[in-house]
Design an enzyme around this catalytic site. Structure first.
Site, PDB file in Angstrom:
ATOM      1  N   GLY A  93       5.463   7.003  -2.628  1.00 41.89           N
ATOM      2  CA  GLY A  93       4.797   5.953  -3.363  1.00 41.89           C
ATOM      3  C   GLY A  93       3.421   6.712  -3.696  1.00 41.89           C
ATOM      4  O   GLY A  93       2.674   5.991  -4.418  1.00 41.89           O
ATOM      5  N   LYS A 139      -2.222  -9.429 -11.173  1.00 41.01           N
ATOM      6  CA  LYS A 139      -1.924  -8.592 -12.155  1.00 41.01           C
ATOM      7  C   LYS A 139      -1.536  -9.345 -13.611  1.00 41.01           C
ATOM      8  O   LYS A 139      -1.860  -9.072 -14.545  1.00 41.01           O
ATOM      9  CB  LYS A 139      -0.782  -7.665 -12.012  1.00 41.01           C
ATOM     10  CG  LYS A 139      -1.321  -6.502 -10.881  1.00 41.01           C
ATOM     11  CD  LYS A 139      -0.229  -5.505 -10.548  1.00 41.01           C
ATOM     12  CE  LYS A 139      -0.570  -4.492  -9.659  1.00 41.01           C
ATOM     13  NZ  LYS A 139       0.322  -3.431  -9.578  1.00 41.01           N
ATOM     14  N   THR A 189      -4.841  -5.578  -7.910  1.00 45.05           N
ATOM     15  CA  THR A 189      -3.628  -5.699  -7.226  1.00 45.05           C
ATOM     16  C   THR A 189      -3.041  -7.001  -7.200  1.00 45.05           C
ATOM     17  O   THR A 189      -3.563  -8.024  -7.728  1.00 45.05           O
ATOM     18  CB  THR A 189      -3.746  -4.972  -5.691  1.00 45.05           C
ATOM     19  OG1 THR A 189      -2.461  -4.962  -5.179  1.00 45.05           O
ATOM     20  CG2 THR A 189      -4.593  -5.882  -4.956  1.00 45.05           C
ATOM     21  N   SER A 232      -6.003  -2.038   1.188  1.00 43.74           N
ATOM     22  CA  SER A 232      -5.949  -0.955  -0.212  1.00 43.74           C
ATOM     23  C   SER A 232      -6.498   0.107   0.210  1.00 43.74           C
ATOM     24  O   SER A 232      -7.631   0.329   0.798  1.00 43.74           O
ATOM     25  CB  SER A 232      -6.813  -2.045  -1.224  1.00 43.74           C
ATOM     26  OG  SER A 232      -7.088  -1.219  -2.462  1.00 43.74           O
ATOM     27  N   TYR A 237       4.018   3.161   0.247  1.00 43.69           N
ATOM     28  CA  TYR A 237       3.335   4.311   0.662  1.00 43.69           C
ATOM     29  C   TYR A 237       2.998   4.305   2.205  1.00 43.69           C
ATOM     30  O   TYR A 237       2.264   5.104   2.592  1.00 43.69           O
ATOM     31  CB  TYR A 237       2.199   4.786  -0.316  1.00 43.69           C
ATOM     32  CG  TYR A 237       1.286   3.776  -0.524  1.00 43.69           C
ATOM     33  CD1 TYR A 237       0.255   3.508   0.505  1.00 43.69           C
ATOM     34  CD2 TYR A 237       1.194   3.087  -1.675  1.00 43.69           C
ATOM     35  CE1 TYR A 237      -0.605   2.322   0.125  1.00 43.69           C
ATOM     36  CE2 TYR A 237       0.344   2.052  -2.170  1.00 43.69           C
ATOM     37  CZ  TYR A 237      -0.799   1.541  -1.241  1.00 43.69           C
ATOM     38  OH  TYR A 237      -1.727   0.672  -1.448  1.00 43.69           O
ATOM     39  N   GLY A 277      10.189  -7.292  -9.539  1.00 49.34           N
ATOM     40  CA  GLY A 277       8.650  -8.005  -9.764  1.00 49.34           C
ATOM     41  C   GLY A 277       7.997  -7.120 -10.708  1.00 49.34           C
ATOM     42  O   GLY A 277       8.602  -6.567 -11.599  1.00 49.34           O
ATOM     43  N   ASN A 334      -3.356  -3.719 -14.410  1.00 43.99           N
ATOM     44  CA  ASN A 334      -3.813  -3.357 -13.070  1.00 43.99           C
ATOM     45  C   ASN A 334      -5.392  -2.820 -13.180  1.00 43.99           C
ATOM     46  O   ASN A 334      -6.050  -2.390 -12.208  1.00 43.99           O
ATOM     47  CB  ASN A 334      -3.059  -2.550 -12.160  1.00 43.99           C
ATOM     48  CG  ASN A 334      -2.867  -1.080 -12.885  1.00 43.99           C
ATOM     49  OD1 ASN A 334      -3.283  -0.996 -14.075  1.00 43.99           O
ATOM     50  ND2 ASN A 334      -2.883  -0.071 -12.180  1.00 43.99           N
ATOM     51  N   SER A 336      -7.561   2.137  -2.639  1.00 40.33           N
ATOM     52  CA  SER A 336      -8.360   2.314  -3.816  1.00 40.33           C
ATOM     53  C   SER A 336      -9.601   2.806  -3.470  1.00 40.33           C
ATOM     54  O   SER A 336     -10.268   3.689  -4.173  1.00 40.33           O
ATOM     55  CB  SER A 336      -8.442   1.100  -4.648  1.00 40.33           C
ATOM     56  OG  SER A 336      -7.060   1.100  -5.238  1.00 40.33           O
TER      57      SER A 336
END
Length: 280
Positions: free
Chosen positions: A248, A68, A64, A18, A227, A133, A89, A20
């Protein structure tokens, strides 16, 4: 309220990949906030205990896969967009006196709309979505906001697309499901994609490569939500065919910025997050 630094974090399984923490920490630095943000490996089975243990220092969570959908029934309130999509999310932890309220939100839709607008799209008449998805479902909501209510959705297993179809119905979107995964089916999907205003790929880069090999002349915008790599094999083929590509990472940046706004009440510049991502 605790005097310790506020906390936030991203939950998922696996979670080591991740980005984030990089983005949220950069946002806190710009905003001058003494906040902590870390990644936590949490399974669906462990989600309830983790959320139940959130103390007064917690401001929010990013979620993630595979959390979700699992988080939906754990919320005290789910914002309308997340309810429509059937997945969230973002969890905003609100404290009023001794009471705690968990608010679920979906910033993926915001991120997709913003990324497509960066590609020059203000209105979409025709679209192809590859994959079925949770991200594909958010994509349908984003396309609906941009005016496209009958997108083509290419899926490998129609039987697993029930959640997407039900969510689309709640949104007032009527997707046209087409098959994916055989030579003939892939040829047909690419033929549609090459003529569409926008194509959004939600499948892994390796799977997208097989479709990219079929791409020739294109006219629209491709958003590949992958990404890593920044430019996927599908994107390389799309660019070679004359199309416009939005990576992305742009969706990632915009959805993260919206999460920061929801959790802190303040706005961070996208450039700040982009610069932080470039250093990874």
């Amino acid at each position: 309220m605790s005097s310790s630094p506020r906390r936030a974090g991203v939950l998922g399984h696996p979670i080591a990949h991740s980005l984030s923490p990089v983005l949220h920490r950069a946002a806190y630095a710009e905003l001058g906030l003494d906040w902590e943000y870390d990644a936590y490996d949490v399974t669906e089975e462990g989600l309830g205990d983790f959320i139940g243990g959130l103390g007064p220092e917690w401001a929010g969570l990013s979620l993630t896969m595979p959390l979700k959908v699992a988080a939906m029934p754990l919320m005290d309130f789910v914002e309308p967009m997340a309810k429509l999509v059937g997945a969230l999310n973002t969890v905003v932890v609100q404290h009023v006196g001794s009471q705690r309220q968990l608010v679920g939100a979906n910033t993926d839709v915001h991120g997709i709309v913003a990324a497509l607008r960066e590609g020059g799209l203000e209105r979409v008449n025709s679209a192809v979505v590859i994959g079925g998805g949770a991200t594909a479902t958010s994509t349908l909501a984003a396309l609906g906001q941009l005016g496209c209510t009958s997108p083509v959705v290419a899926v490998r297993n129609r039987g697993r697309a029930g959640g997407l179809v039900r969510a689309a119905s709640r949104m007032g979107v009527s997707p046209v499901l087409v098959p994916l995964g055989t030579d003939d089916a892939d040829d047909a999907v690419v033929a549609r994609a090459c003529q569409a205003d926008v194509v959004v790929s939600t499948i892994p880069a390796s799977a997208g490569a097989a479709l990219g090999a079929r791409v020739h002349s294109v006219r629209g915008v491709l958003l590949d939500v992958v990404y890593d790599p920044l430019v996927t094999p599908l994107a390389e083929s799309w660019l070679a065919g004359g199309g416009t590509f939005v990576g992305g990472q742009r969706m990632l940046l915009h959805q993260a910025a919206e999460q920061v706004r929801l959790m802190t009440g303040r706005t961070v510049q996208i450039r700040t997050l982009s610069d932080a991502l470039a250093q990874v």
